[in-house]
Motif scaffolding. Structure first.
Motif, PDB file in Angstrom:
ATOM      1  N   CYS A   1       0.837  -1.211   0.000  1.00  0.00           N
ATOM      2  CA  CYS A   1       0.000   0.000   0.000  1.00  0.00           C
ATOM      3  C   CYS A   1       0.868   1.255   0.000  1.00  0.00           C
ATOM      4  O   CYS A   1       0.595   2.219  -0.728  1.00  0.00           O
ATOM      5  CB  CYS A   1      -0.931   0.003   1.207  1.00  0.00           C
TER       6      CYS A   1
ATOM      7  N   ALA B   1       1.354   4.177  -2.972  1.00  0.00           N
ATOM      8  CA  ALA B   1       1.282   5.621  -2.742  1.00  0.00           C
ATOM      9  C   ALA B   1       2.522   6.320  -3.294  1.00  0.00           C
ATOM     10  O   ALA B   1       2.433   7.392  -3.912  1.00  0.00           O
ATOM     11  CB  ALA B   1       1.128   5.906  -1.252  1.00  0.00           C
TER      12      ALA B   1
ATOM     13  N   ALA C   1      -4.661   7.920  -6.135  1.00  0.00           N
ATOM     14  CA  ALA C   1      -4.930   7.182  -4.900  1.00  0.00           C
ATOM     15  C   ALA C   1      -6.404   6.826  -4.774  1.00  0.00           C
ATOM     16  O   ALA C   1      -6.757   5.710  -4.366  1.00  0.00           O
ATOM     17  CB  ALA C   1      -4.479   8.007  -3.689  1.00  0.00           C
TER      18      ALA C   1
END
Length: 430
Positions: free
Chosen positions: A186, A190, A207
């Motif tokens: 994750c 990003a 995102a």
């Protein structure tokens, strides 16, 4: 107009050479008690400019001509997509039951401490290692995340080989690594979004698309796959299941690539939402694994090795000092952070240090992350080489350190409380 040379003859030589060399490397290190991936990474490096290209550049150029390199890379990346699907399929957060407090503490400390130390290191390295035109924020974020990686599949292999897979320490390590893997991917998503975006708003939009994709996968695709798998058990042959799953992971990978994250995230997510417990899906996963790991993944290792050039560091003592600093930060962050968190959660020092050293194993997962960074232009060849060497060393040190820590330990209890040997095999063994 000049004719484009046919790459097939070159590939028909390069592919079997790579596969056989990686198999030889894997078997050699297995005799030394190391996971096969250590040998495969080492062979990939040795076939590149670090050794073969240095000793015999004509042989390297003849084995890997420029016309064949793009195809080697593509085949290796397809193997990597399938492997990431298998990693997602293997992840089982249900293993957190009964271990959630310690597993969350170890995994999050194994993310937070390396992130902090990696950030400080990256700030110091920015002037010497950042490629021209790369802003400080994406460079610092990428280095910080690359310090926080744990190789879930390699960890499973090490635990299995040492007879620890179903013990208390082994189960806790797998649960911690599973949470660590999800968190790290994750964070990397990003970082990729920030790097590829031209403005803060574009990064936020990427995102949001990624979150929407994840929701669709879990809320829509997952139940549809579960219902289809039940029908497929009775109606369709295994070949249909293979086609559907392979096509699905490709579509999911394409979707995340178009979103602006990375194709690997889509394949990983498709594996995470694939139903577990289905005989057909397990059989299909085994078939994918049987071809991908020994045939396609070695091409990824060699593609990585061809980008790794130790000679870039050879003429500079400063570069080697930086390489030592990277290794020290990597070990201190993962081993130290994980061990301290486990100890504060009530584990004894032996178990705590064992968990820490297992979280320090980076393996193939780190190479995936580094190739993403090099492809995005966030890191250059010198830093890529330093980080590849760090991944190799931290992976190779895991087994001997674990043997030393577990000597004399009582590892006979298995997680379900029933007698066992600790030798049960996980589905995914790279």
């Amino acid at each position: 107009m000049a004719a484009v040379p046919d790459p097939l003859p070159d590939l028909l030589i390069a592919i079997p050479v790579v596969i056989l060399a990686c198999q030889a490397g894997a078997q050699f290190v297995k005799r030394l008690g190391q996971p096969p991936v250590v040998g495969e990474i080492a062979v990939g490096i040795l076939l590149g400019p670090s050794l073969l290209g240095w000793l015999w550049p004509q042989a390297e150029a003849g084995l890997f001509p420029q016309s064949a390199l793009p195809y080697i890379g593509v085949l290796g990346n397809i193997g990597l997509l399938v492997f990431m699907y298998l990693v997602g399929l293997e992840l089982d957060l249900g293993s957190l039951r009964g271990h959630s407090r310690t597993a969350l503490a170890v995994s999050q400390a194994g993310i937070a401490v390396p992130l902090l130390l990696g950030t400080l290191l990256a700030i110091a390295m920015y002037g010497d290692f950042a490629p021209a035109g790369v802003d400080k924020l994406p460079f610092v974020l990428f280095i910080a995340v690359s310090m926080s990686i744990t190789a879930f599949p390699v960890l499973a292999r090490i635990l299995t080989d040492r007879g620890l897979y179903r013990t208390r320490v082994g189960t806790l390590a797998m649960a911690s690594a599973a949470v660590d893997d999800v968190s790290a991917w994750c964070l990397l998503a990003a970082v990729v979004a920030v790097t590829k975006s031209n403005s803060p708003w574009e990064a936020v939009t990427t995102a949001l698309y990624a979150v929407a994709f994840a929701l669709v996968m879990f809320l829509v695709v997952r139940p549809l796959l579960a219902r289809w798998a039940v029908r497929a058990e009775r109606r369709y042959p295994d070949s249909v299941m293979l086609v559907v799953l392979f096509s699905g992971l490709c579509v999911a990978a394409y979707a995340t690539d178009r979103i602006g994250v990375h194709a690997l995230f889509g394949a990983f997510m498709f594996g995470a939402v694939s139903p577990r417990g289905s005989r057909r899906i397990e059989a299909t996963a085994a078939r994918l694994h049987a071809f991908t790991v020994p045939v396609l993944l070695p091409l990824f290792f060699v593609a990585t090795g061809l980008k790794t050039d130790v000679s870039l560091l050879a003429g500079s003592a400063t570069q080697w000092l930086w390489a030592g600093a990277v290794l020290a930060v990597a070990v201190l962050g993962k081993w130290g952070g994980g061990s301290l968190a486990a100890r504060l959660s009530g584990r004894n020092w032996r178990d705590s240090m064992s968990l820490g050293v297992l979280m320090n194993c980076r393996g193939l997962t780190e190479l995936v992350v580094l190739n993403i960074g090099l492809g995005l232009g966030v890191i250059g060849p010198e830093l890529f080489t330093v980080l590849v060497l760090m991944a190799l060393v931290t992976t190779a040190m895991t087994t001997p350190a674990l043997i030393w820590l577990r000597t004399g330990a009582d590892d006979g209890l298995v997680v379900d409380g029933s007698p066992g040997t600790g030798q049960e095999k996980p589905a995914l063994q790279p």
